[in-house]
Every structure is written in structure tokens, then in C-alpha cells.
Design a protein around this motif. Structure first.
Motif, mmCIF file in Angstrom:
data_model
loop_
_atom_site.group_PDB
_atom_site.id
_atom_site.type_symbol
_atom_site.label_atom_id
_atom_site.label_comp_id
_atom_site.label_asym_id
_atom_site.label_seq_id
_atom_site.Cartn_x
_atom_site.Cartn_y
_atom_site.Cartn_z
ATOM 1 N N THR A 504 -22.210 20.937 29.794
ATOM 2 C CA THR A 504 -21.483 22.157 30.146
ATOM 3 C C THR A 504 -19.979 22.003 29.941
ATOM 4 O O THR A 504 -19.222 22.938 30.160
ATOM 5 C CB THR A 504 -21.732 22.531 31.624
ATOM 6 O OG1 THR A 504 -21.143 21.536 32.465
ATOM 7 C CG2 THR A 504 -23.212 22.648 31.919
ATOM 8 N N ASP A 531 -22.078 29.940 37.348
ATOM 9 C CA ASP A 531 -23.473 30.391 37.353
ATOM 10 C C ASP A 531 -24.446 29.227 37.530
ATOM 11 O O ASP A 531 -25.524 29.387 38.102
ATOM 12 C CB ASP A 531 -23.792 31.114 36.033
ATOM 13 C CG ASP A 531 -23.102 32.473 35.951
ATOM 14 O OD1 ASP A 531 -22.663 32.969 37.011
ATOM 15 O OD2 ASP A 531 -22.999 33.023 34.839
ATOM 16 N N CYS A 532 -24.060 28.067 37.025
ATOM 17 C CA CYS A 532 -24.961 26.919 37.060
ATOM 18 C C CYS A 532 -24.917 26.170 38.395
ATOM 19 O O CYS A 532 -25.665 25.205 38.590
ATOM 20 C CB CYS A 532 -24.632 25.947 35.929
ATOM 21 S SG CYS A 532 -22.952 25.281 36.039
ATOM 22 N N PHE A 535 -28.263 25.528 40.453
ATOM 23 C CA PHE A 535 -29.181 24.660 39.724
ATOM 24 C C PHE A 535 -28.732 23.208 39.776
ATOM 25 O O PHE A 535 -29.477 22.312 40.171
ATOM 26 C CB PHE A 535 -29.284 25.143 38.277
ATOM 27 C CG PHE A 535 -30.112 24.240 37.395
ATOM 28 C CD1 PHE A 535 -31.438 24.002 37.678
ATOM 29 C CD2 PHE A 535 -29.552 23.640 36.277
ATOM 30 C CE1 PHE A 535 -32.203 23.170 36.867
ATOM 31 C CE2 PHE A 535 -30.308 22.824 35.460
ATOM 32 C CZ PHE A 535 -31.633 22.588 35.756
ATOM 33 N N PHE A 536 -27.477 22.958 39.385
ATOM 34 C CA PHE A 536 -26.996 21.583 39.330
ATOM 35 C C PHE A 536 -26.881 20.976 40.729
ATOM 36 O O PHE A 536 -27.102 19.773 40.909
ATOM 37 C CB PHE A 536 -25.656 21.504 38.595
ATOM 38 C CG PHE A 536 -25.775 21.613 37.103
ATOM 39 C CD1 PHE A 536 -26.772 20.928 36.429
ATOM 40 C CD2 PHE A 536 -24.911 22.400 36.363
ATOM 41 C CE1 PHE A 536 -26.909 21.021 35.057
ATOM 42 C CE2 PHE A 536 -25.029 22.504 34.982
ATOM 43 C CZ PHE A 536 -26.038 21.814 34.322
ATOM 44 N N HIS A 681 -31.123 22.399 27.562
ATOM 45 C CA HIS A 681 -30.218 23.349 28.212
ATOM 46 C C HIS A 681 -30.906 24.193 29.291
ATOM 47 O O HIS A 681 -30.305 25.113 29.836
ATOM 48 C CB HIS A 681 -29.600 24.283 27.155
ATOM 49 C CG HIS A 681 -28.762 23.560 26.145
ATOM 50 N ND1 HIS A 681 -29.243 23.205 24.913
ATOM 51 C CD2 HIS A 681 -27.487 23.096 26.220
ATOM 52 C CE1 HIS A 681 -28.282 22.561 24.236
ATOM 53 N NE2 HIS A 681 -27.222 22.483 25.016
ATOM 54 N N TYR A 682 -32.177 23.877 29.555
ATOM 55 C CA TYR A 682 -32.946 24.602 30.569
ATOM 56 C C TYR A 682 -32.811 26.107 30.371
ATOM 57 O O TYR A 682 -32.302 26.830 31.235
ATOM 58 C CB TYR A 682 -32.515 24.189 31.980
ATOM 59 C CG TYR A 682 -33.149 22.879 32.424
ATOM 60 C CD1 TYR A 682 -34.266 22.860 33.246
ATOM 61 C CD2 TYR A 682 -32.652 21.665 31.978
ATOM 62 C CE1 TYR A 682 -34.868 21.672 33.628
ATOM 63 C CE2 TYR A 682 -33.241 20.463 32.347
ATOM 64 C CZ TYR A 682 -34.345 20.477 33.175
ATOM 65 O OH TYR A 682 -34.937 19.292 33.540
ATOM 66 N N SER A 683 -33.312 26.569 29.243
ATOM 67 C CA SER A 683 -33.244 28.001 28.946
ATOM 68 C C SER A 683 -34.514 28.436 28.229
ATOM 69 O O SER A 683 -35.224 27.622 27.627
ATOM 70 C CB SER A 683 -32.019 28.303 28.070
ATOM 71 O OG SER A 683 -32.148 27.678 26.805
ATOM 72 N N MET A 695 -29.977 29.228 33.535
ATOM 73 C CA MET A 695 -29.643 28.922 34.920
ATOM 74 C C MET A 695 -28.457 29.751 35.410
ATOM 75 O O MET A 695 -27.477 29.923 34.707
ATOM 76 C CB MET A 695 -29.257 27.446 35.048
ATOM 77 C CG MET A 695 -30.403 26.481 34.815
ATOM 78 S SD MET A 695 -31.750 26.766 35.948
ATOM 79 C CE MET A 695 -30.852 26.831 37.469
ATOM 80 N N GLY A 696 -28.575 30.273 36.636
ATOM 81 C CA GLY A 696 -27.468 30.992 37.253
ATOM 82 C C GLY A 696 -27.329 32.434 36.827
ATOM 83 O O GLY A 696 -26.479 33.159 37.360
#
Length: 730
Positions: A504, A531-532, A535-536, A681-683, A695-696
Motif C-alpha cells: 500500500t 479504507d484498509c 482489514f489490516f 491485493h485481497y480483491s 478491502m475498506g
């Protein structure tokens, strides 16, 4: 030589790897060790215990030892190291995991290799594949050594000539056959407790006998009771324990004051939630020049709960009070926890006080731990203290005008302590608790996040400081003690999260460097508001180890504290009660060498059991909250809410609503396109539309399903709905 080592009285059972380290055998040259261990096993000179460790077998005199079978030796050549013993954890989908004591990573058991194992069984496992390429170890259950669950809670389903119990705990993956003569007259829909009479096999269901009917599905409190009973929580106190509690006086007499510091003329208050009844901590504060005098006064529960009494044994068995959505399952009977042990305003009470002198930088420059008698002036709530400090309510401020200066002094010191803790690197994960309001029938009417405020922070800061102060003193006294420890994170787990955070653009430590808690807090500060962030924050938390109770003072990573213990809640936590006894023995000069040996022999078991029971309490609390969230959302089917994507997986993405309810948007509901999962990228990205879920991200979802049994909520994505149709935007 191996056999002689194992026969030594100093030897404690070890695994082959540990023996190899002891004998300084390099990793690539251990085949001879495995052969030798196999021979000793075949000769019957050694055995493998339930934990997979080797130990010597004592032979009866004159008994001839059995010659090793060559065929057996051939089959098991160099295999012993690949057999482990652990606890089987089932899954509703058929597969499972085996947790091995002392090992951080569990072993995955595919459905075809679970054998006859059921949830919580002690099993022997053969390793099929070692951990590699990011994939966990895989194994097969070869033998069930001991069945773990003796009773199962579930819903009874009646047939013409028999019945079945469908377990509430889906980890217990088989329904239990109930012969009609063992049904106790249960009808379909009853929540029952059944004792298992036969565990069946892979092709045959277990058989049981109904021993208690908890009530019918839908009756008030039956759902929460069922969850509690499924975790084997003790719901009622034995008669002997209640009788012992009844014999304890409700007021103090002159003899109780003898030898104690009399602090009854000190101004002090309790500050708790509105619904709290077991008040185990009071606070006092004054300032002299630039020095603060802080008193943390804790109920002297050990004065009433004597070691090894019926009360003490029951408290150790429970380990902790359990706070469920509709009730509290206390560690001690209410006669004590809400009575003589509770620091009720206007009453003289016995306490163990930690009196600290603190400088303007937040350093404790002097302290004393003493047996005291106190008199609490007012019972305050977090809400009212917050209103006073933030000037939110003139009426409340006027009511407590004489105490207001003390609250502002508390706020001043709290800020100093919080700043000092932040400088040393203490981590502050800001996850709001879910608060659930129930109606008179036990149904959820409102769910909302319960955030910390200035008043809760004051009490948190003061309790943390007292816990650190007590732990440090007893560490340097070299007296056996129970500490609260939190080990450093596993480097590989942490590195996986850090590499994602680097993606990021946030700067973090280089790969493979050991991370300090201050670095984790710096990352949390940097992602705050992004936004993340949710999640993080969760990933960072999950990459850390669980805090636990130990007799070694190895420090607390999350608090960045070298010394830490739990001293401040003896009404609801057994470790606190135990160390109160140690402190009082020391104060009275009774900590002899014999007493040190007594505690040295005792405390490891206390620490381990308390850690286990704490995890059980956390799990059952979490399960009842999830169940009530699902029940709440069941009454909102078809409604549209706005939420934030809190997790993205191959099978879909999770959305958290503003009321803290989380649900799954399954990929099957993403019908507008074929979505591709980006693991790095977890998308999820649409192949044609290029629509992306990350995420977010803020999204609108419709409530499709809410299952109280599985405690799951399912959403579907909503695109293009008008603003006024959306719930939860604020």
C-alpha cells in the motif's frame, strides 16, 4: 546411552527432535537416532506417551523382554518421528485439524483421513505431508486414544420409534441416535443434553441417552443456555459451595480491622458500567506538588476464599466469570461477588491496596502493597464521569460537584500514563465491543458498538499501572508468581501481513527483521482513517499470539511491558485470587522456603488451567453474540444496509455494518460478471465489467439470510438503490 538418559530422574519426556538437539545431532544425520528409537520401542524399553514424547518403561523384575519383530521393524522403520498425538478439532464440512501441545501450527486432516475421530478426541496422527510452499502440514488419524466429549447439546428430532439429536456444535459432525426408551419424553424442537453411550464408527452414528431437557426452541434464554452447556460451563454451584458462602458474614467485625491500614477517611470511588454488580476495584488520587498519589484498592477476596476450600476448588474449576448476552456465570457465588467482596458505596470493606507515588512523567517512584480497610464514597458510572469531564450535563456535574476535582486530576494522570505507554510502544487496537439489548423475551432489539471513552480509559490506565507495579515487585523478590505474558509474534506470520502493508506504500521494517510493538503501533497510526484500516488491523491482531498465564515473567508484547500480571479482578479471575494469597503470605512474613516450594509446585497447573478456561469463556461469549446478531438480522431480511468490506476471499467478501454485524457476500451472488480473486491485493475484480471489490470499500448489501443455528448472516450486493432505501449509513 539413549535408554540411560531416559532412565535418569532428571529426564522429562521429549520428542525425537528435542532428543536430537540434546545430543547435538545435525538435521541431516538423524536417521540413526530414529532407528535406535524404533529398536528401543520394539524391545519394549521405551514408549511414546499421549503427547508424542519418548519415555522409559519400567520392567517387572524377572520378566523376559520380547524380541523385536523383524517384520514390524521393517514396516515402521524411521517412521516414529512422523506420528504425533493431539486433540482433534472437527468441522461441519467433514475435515478437521489436530492441535498438538507445544506446537503453534495445527495439522490439517482431510475428510477421507479423519477415521473414527470426533470433535475433541485425543488422537494419534500420521504426517502425510510436511509444511511447505505456504501450505500447512497434512495428516491422517490412525487411532483414537480417548474420546473427548461425554455429553452433547442439541435439538431433538423425533421419529416414530426413535429420535436423533442434531448437535448445536457443528464441529461434532454426526447426529446422535436416541432410542425411544432413552428420550425422557422429549419432543421435536426440544433443546436437550445427551450423554454419549456409544461413539459409533465412520459408517455408524453415535448413540446417546437424553439426560436433561433444557426447554423448547424459542423459549426465553434456552438458546443462550444451550450454547453455555455445549461448552460444558458449570451453571449451578454445588450445595457444599453455596453452604460455605452462606456461612460468611455480610458485615465486618472489630477483628477484621486488626493489622490493616485504615483508609476509611480517604476519598475514593468505584467507576464501572451501569449494570455492574461485582465491584472489585476502587480508586483514590491526590496531588502533592508535582507528585501524584494514586491508590488502586482491590477487594480482598482471599480473606473469604481460603486455599483448597470448597469455594476455592470451585473457583479454580471455573477459572473466570463468563459474561454472556443475557446473564453472567460467576466464578464465585453471588453472596460473595455481589455482597461482602463487592466494594459497595457506604460500606466498610477489606481490600488489598497498591499505593503508588508517580512523578510528572508517569514513573512510579515509590509504592506500597498493603492490606487495608476502605470505605467507598460513591458508586460512579463511566457514563456520568464522562459527562462531568466533557461538560456534557450540568445536572450530573452539580450532583457530584465535590468529586469533580478528583475526576479532573484522574484525567490529568491518565493522559500522562497513556502518553508514556505510547512512547514505549504499547499497541492500541481500537475494536469496539458489540452491545446487544434484549427485550423481556430475550430477543435482540438493538445492536450497537460500545466505544471506549475518557472514563473507561482512566480506569484502564490505573489498572494497567497497578498490574505492572505488582508484577515488577514480585519478579525481583524471586517468589513463585503467576504472570500475564504475551509472546512476540511468529516472524513468518507477521512478515506475510507486513508484505501486504508494504504494497500500500506504507513503510515498514525490512523483511525478516524482528518487529517491535512500537512498529506495530506506528503502522496502526499510519493506516488510521484509511479504507484498509479495519482489514489490516485485524490481520495484525491475528498474526499475534494469544496472551496467557505463565509462571515465567517473559514480558507482554502488546503492552510493551517487561513485567505484567493480573492483580485487579479477584472476584472474576482465578489468577488474581491466587496471587493475592502469595502477596499476603509475603506481607505477613510467611513466605518460607516450604511455602515457595508449595507455590512452585502448584502454579504451573493453575496458570495452564486458567489460560484454557479463559479461552473457553471467550469462545462461548463470542458464540452467543454471533447467535444474537443472526437472530437480530433474521428480522431484517430483505432490507438494505450500507457497510464496509472487512475481508475478501476466493469465495466472496465479508461486509461489516455500522452496528458491528458481519455477513458474507458469496461469489455466487455476484451474478453481473465472473469475478477473479487477487490473493496479493485481497480483491475481487469482474472479468468484463472490471467492477472491483476491495478491502475498506463502502458497499450496499441486502440481507438474504440469517441462520441462528450456524450463526451466519448472508448478504447480496446492491447496485443503484436510492439513498433513502439504505439502512445504517450513519
Amino acid at each position: 546411552m539413549l535408554y540411560e538418559i531416559m532412565c535418569c530422574k532428571e529426564y522429562t519426556p521429549m520428542r525425537a527432535k528435542e532428543l536430537a538437539v540434546l545430543l547435538q545431532i545435525p538435521a541431516g544425520k538423524r536417521e540413526e537416532l530414529h532407528k535406535t528409537l524404533d529398536m528401543l520401542l520394539e524391545e519394549g524399553k521405551i514408549s511414546i506417551n499421549k503427547r508424542g514424547r519418548y519415555e522409559a518403561v519400567r520392567k517387572e523384575s524377572g520378566k523376559k523382554e520380547k524380541e523385536p519383530s523383524r517384520e514390524y521393524e521393517k514396516k515402521n522403520k524411521a517412521k516414529r518421528e512422523f506420528y504425533l498425538t493431539g486433540t482433534f478439532v472437527g468441522n461441519a464440512k467433514g475435515f478437521g485439524f489436530v492441535e498438538v501441545e507445544g506446537e503453534d501450527e495445527d495439522i490439517f486432516i482431510p475428510e477421507e483421513h479423519t477415521g473414527d475421530a470426533l470433535h475433541k478426541d485425543t488422537v494419534q496422527v500420521r504426517i502425510l505431508r510436511e509444511e511447505r510452499d505456504g501450505r500447512r502440514r497434512e495428516g491422517a488419524v490412525v487411532k483414537v486414544l480417548e474420546h473427548g466429549m461425554k455429553e452433547v447439546v442439541g435439538t431433538y428430532e423425533k421419529s416414530d420409534s426413535f429420535g436423533f439429536l442434531v448437535p448445536d456444535n457443528r464441529k461434532f459432525s454426526k447426529d446422535i441416535f436416541i432410542p425411544m426408551e432413552h428420550s425422557m419424553g422429549a419432543v421435536s424442537g426440544d433443546k436437550v443434553v445427551a450423554a454419549i453411550r456409544s461413539y459409533g464408527s465412520r459408517s455408524r452414528n453415535p448413540e446417546g441417552k437424553v439426560k436433561e431437557i433444557l426447554g423448547h426452541l424459542g423459549e426465553k434464554g434456552v438458546d443462550v443456555m444451550s450454547v453455555a452447556r455445549s461448552y460444558d460451563l458449570p451453571m449451578e454451584f454445588p450445595e457444599k459451595v453455596l453452604n460455605q458462602a452462606e456461612r460468611i458474614r455480610e458485615t465486618l467485625n472489630e477483628g477484621d480491622y486488626y493489622g490493616r491500614m485504615d483508609l476509611r477517611d480517604w476519598t475514593m470511588v468505584t467507576i464501572d458500567g451501569e449494570d455492574a454488580k461485582d465491584l472489585d476495584d476502587a480508586v483514590s488520587i491526590t496531588k502533592e506538588g508535582e507528585f501524584y498519589h494514586l491508590g488502586v484498592h482491590i477487594a480482598d477476596v482471599s480473606n473469604y476464599v481460603q486455599y483448597n476450600s470448597a469455594l476455592d476448588r470451585e473457583a479454580l474449576k471455573r477459572g473466570t466469570s463468563v459474561y454472556l448476552v443475557d446473564r453472567v456465570i460467576p466464578m464465585l457465588p453471588k453472596k460473595l461477588s455481589n455482597g461482602i467482596c463487592s466494594l459497595n458505596a457506604g460500606e466498610d470493606r477489606l481490600a488489598l491496596s497498591c499505593l503508588m507515588d508517580i512523578d510528572k512523567k508517569g514513573n512510579v517512584i515509590g509504592h506500597k502493597i498493603a492490606e487495608t480497610v476502605i470505605h467507598v464514597d460513591r458508586r460512579m458510572t463511566y457514563t456520568n464521569v464522562k459527562k462531568i469531564l466533557l461538560h456534557e450535563d450540568e445536572e450530573v456535574t452539580g450532583e457530584y460537584a465535590e468529586l469533580a476535582p478528583m475526576f479532573f486530576l484522574m484525567q490529568e494522570l491518565s493522559g500522562i500514563l497513556r502518553k508514556k505507554r505510547g512512547k514505549r510502544g504499547a499497541i492500541d487496537f481500537d475494536f469496539p465491543e458489540s452491545k446487544i439489548k434484549l427485550d423481556e423475551n430475550g430477543r435482540p432489539t438493538e445492536i450497537y458498538p460500545y466505544e471506549q471513552n475518557v472514563a473507561t480509559e482512566i480506569i484502564e490506565d490505573f489498572m494497567l499501572l497497578a498490574n505492572e507495579t505488582v508484577a515488577e515487585e514480585y519478579y525481583f523478590r524471586e517468589i513463585p508468581f503467576v504472570y500475564r505474558t504475551h509472546d512476540n509474534p511468529d516472524p513468518e506470520k507477521m512478515e506475510a501481513v507486513l508484505s501486504m502493508i508494504r504494497g500500500t506504500g506504507i513503510k515498514v521494517k525490512k523483511a525478516k527483521q524482528e518487529i517491535h510493538p512500537k512498529e506495530v503501533q506506528r503502522i496502526l497510526d499510519e493506516i488510521e482513517g484509511m479504507d484498509c484500516e479495519p482489514f489490516f488491523s485485524r490481520l495484525l491482531l491475528r498474526s499475534m499470539k494469544q496472551a496467557k498465564y505463565t509462571t515465567d515473567c517473559s514480558g507482554h508484547f502488546g503492552l510493551a511491558a517487561r513485567y505484567y500480571c493480573h492483580f485487579t479482578s479477584p472476584i472474576r479471575r482465578y489468577p488474581d485470587l491466587q496471587i493475592h494469597r502469595i502477596i499476603k503470605e509475603t506481607i505477613h512474613g510467611r513466605m518460607t522456603q516450604d511455602k515457595k516450594k508449595h507455590y512452585g509446585d502448584l502454579l504451573d497447573a493453575v496458570a495452564n488451567q486458567s489460560s484454557t478456561l479463559e479461552r473457553r469463556a471467550e469462545e462461548v461469549e463470542r458464540e452467543t453474540v454471533k447467535m444474537k446478531k443472526a437472530e437480530y438480522m433474521e428480522s431484517h431480511l430483505g432490507e438494505i444496509f450500507e457497510g464496509t468490506i472487512s475481508g475478501v476471499m476466493e469465495w466472496g467478501f465479508y461486509v461489516e455494518l455500522s452496528n458491528t454485524v458481519e455477513g458474507l457476500v458469496h461469489v455466487n451472488t455476484l451474478t453481473d460478471d465472473y469475478y477473479i480473486f487477487d490473493r496479493e491485493h485481497y480483491s475481487l475484480t469482474g472479468e468484463t465489467t472490471k467492477r472491483q471489490y476491495i478491502m475498506g470499500q463502502k458497499v450496499k448489501v441486502r440481507v438474504e439470510n440469517a441462520d441462528i443455528v450456524t450463526k451466519a448472516v448472508d448478504f447480496s450486493p446492491v447496485i443503484g438503490e436510492s439513498e433513502e432505501m439504505v439502512r445504517g449509513k450513519d
